[in-house]
Design a protein around this motif. Structure first.
Motif, PDB file in Angstrom:
ATOM      1  N   THR A  23       0.847  -1.227   0.104  1.00 38.45           N
ATOM      2  CA  THR A  23      -0.179  -0.104  -0.005  1.00 38.45           C
ATOM      3  C   THR A  23       0.868   1.053  -0.010  1.00 38.45           C
ATOM      4  O   THR A  23       2.214   1.303   0.451  1.00 38.45           O
ATOM      5  CB  THR A  23      -0.961   0.094   1.078  1.00 38.45           C
ATOM      6  OG1 THR A  23       0.311  -0.157   2.277  1.00 38.45           O
ATOM      7  CG2 THR A  23      -1.740  -1.249   1.282  1.00 38.45           C
ATOM      8  N   VAL A  34       3.174   9.712  -4.906  1.00 35.96           N
ATOM      9  CA  VAL A  34       2.572   8.890  -5.741  1.00 35.96           C
ATOM     10  C   VAL A  34       2.258   9.229  -7.036  1.00 35.96           C
ATOM     11  O   VAL A  34       2.336   8.724  -8.189  1.00 35.96           O
ATOM     12  CB  VAL A  34       1.222   8.163  -5.064  1.00 35.96           C
ATOM     13  CG1 VAL A  34       0.359   7.275  -5.818  1.00 35.96           C
ATOM     14  CG2 VAL A  34       1.510   7.298  -3.797  1.00 35.96           C
ATOM     15  N   GLU A  45      -0.673   1.148 -10.135  1.00 36.22           N
ATOM     16  CA  GLU A  45      -1.632   0.998  -9.119  1.00 36.22           C
ATOM     17  C   GLU A  45      -2.098  -0.576  -9.198  1.00 36.22           C
ATOM     18  O   GLU A  45      -2.725  -0.845 -10.298  1.00 36.22           O
ATOM     19  CB  GLU A  45      -2.788   1.807  -9.226  1.00 36.22           C
ATOM     20  CG  GLU A  45      -2.559   3.404  -8.698  1.00 36.22           C
ATOM     21  CD  GLU A  45      -3.779   4.132  -8.430  1.00 36.22           C
ATOM     22  OE1 GLU A  45      -4.524   4.142  -9.545  1.00 36.22           O
ATOM     23  OE2 GLU A  45      -3.820   5.079  -7.693  1.00 36.22           O
ATOM     24  N   ILE A  57       0.195  -0.455  -4.702  1.00 34.04           N
ATOM     25  CA  ILE A  57       1.275   0.047  -5.685  1.00 34.04           C
ATOM     26  C   ILE A  57       2.444  -0.815  -5.952  1.00 34.04           C
ATOM     27  O   ILE A  57       2.957  -1.578  -4.947  1.00 34.04           O
ATOM     28  CB  ILE A  57       1.793   1.450  -5.566  1.00 34.04           C
ATOM     29  CG1 ILE A  57       2.437   1.458  -4.174  1.00 34.04           C
ATOM     30  CG2 ILE A  57       0.630   2.297  -5.651  1.00 34.04           C
ATOM     31  CD1 ILE A  57       3.028   3.046  -3.961  1.00 34.04           C
TER      32      ILE A  57
END
Length: 214
Positions: A23, A34, A45, A57
């Motif tokens: 995560t 991100v 993702e 991810i």
């Protein structure tokens, strides 16, 4: 040109490289980081393992390549040395490529018979030796910590990719000295230097063996 990798992005790439998909919070990634990594196609993702699980991810193929080339979070001296060597080889390759590109862009020459002769080969194209010499002396002095005295054998080796004949390089060195771009220093004890044959013997001065940038 690829965007530079920030320290925060490096941290995330290292975590994903060593621990696999996670995560964003476990990977240490804030929302902005991100988005930047997604924009650079370094991460992707991944769907959640279950409806209640958080999305994860993971590294893309490009991300794995970039992550594998990153220095450790706490690099050792050998890690820094390897990175410097790799960068040096990239600079040399780029310089050689630029020399070839300048040669390939040379205009055609009228041959007097209604046609044009092909450009000269790259090795025969004129090179700004004075500038190459100055840059090489400064780079070698800084990189090798030679105290300002760069031995001629090291300089010849550094400039070998230019494909310049020895006589031409020697003449350029002497001309650069006359132009006060460099100084050529005599080896006071010829028996104490290595590869003395790589120096320039000048009558009345002796064996010119060291180059100093002005």
């Amino acid at each position: 040109m690829a965007a530079p990798i920030s320290p925060a992005e490096e941290k995330v790439l290292r975590n994903l490289w060593t621990k696999g998909p996670q995560t964003a919070s476990r990977a240490g990634a804030d929302p902005i980081t991100v988005l930047r990594l997604l924009d650079q196609s370094l991460i992707a993702e991944l769907p959640a393992a279950s409806p209640k699980a958080k999305p994860r991810i993971g590294l893309t193929d490009r991300g794995r390549q970039v992550a594998s080339e990153l220095l450790p979070a706490r690099p050792k001296t050998i890690d820094l040395f390897r990175a410097i060597v790799a960068l040096r080889e990239e600079v040399r390759a780029l310089r050689a490529m630029l020399v070839r590109d300048r040669a390939s862009e040379a205009p055609a020459v009228w041959d007097g018979a209604g046609g044009a002769s092909p450009p000269e080969p790259a090795a025969a194209r004129p090179v700004d030796l004075s500038r190459e010499i100055r840059d090489a002396v400064e780079e070698l002095g800084r990189r090798e910590r030679l105290g300002g005295l760069v031995p001629l054998p090291a300089l010849r080796k550094y400039l070998a990719h230019l494909g310049v004949a020895r006589d031409e390089l020697d003449a350029a060195l002497l001309a650069a000295e006359r132009a006060y771009d460099i100084d050529l220093k005599v080896a006071n004890d010829r028996s104490a230097v290595q590869d003395g044959s790589e120096g320039i013997m000048v009558e009345g001065r002796g064996l010119l063996y060291f180059v100093v940038a002005r």
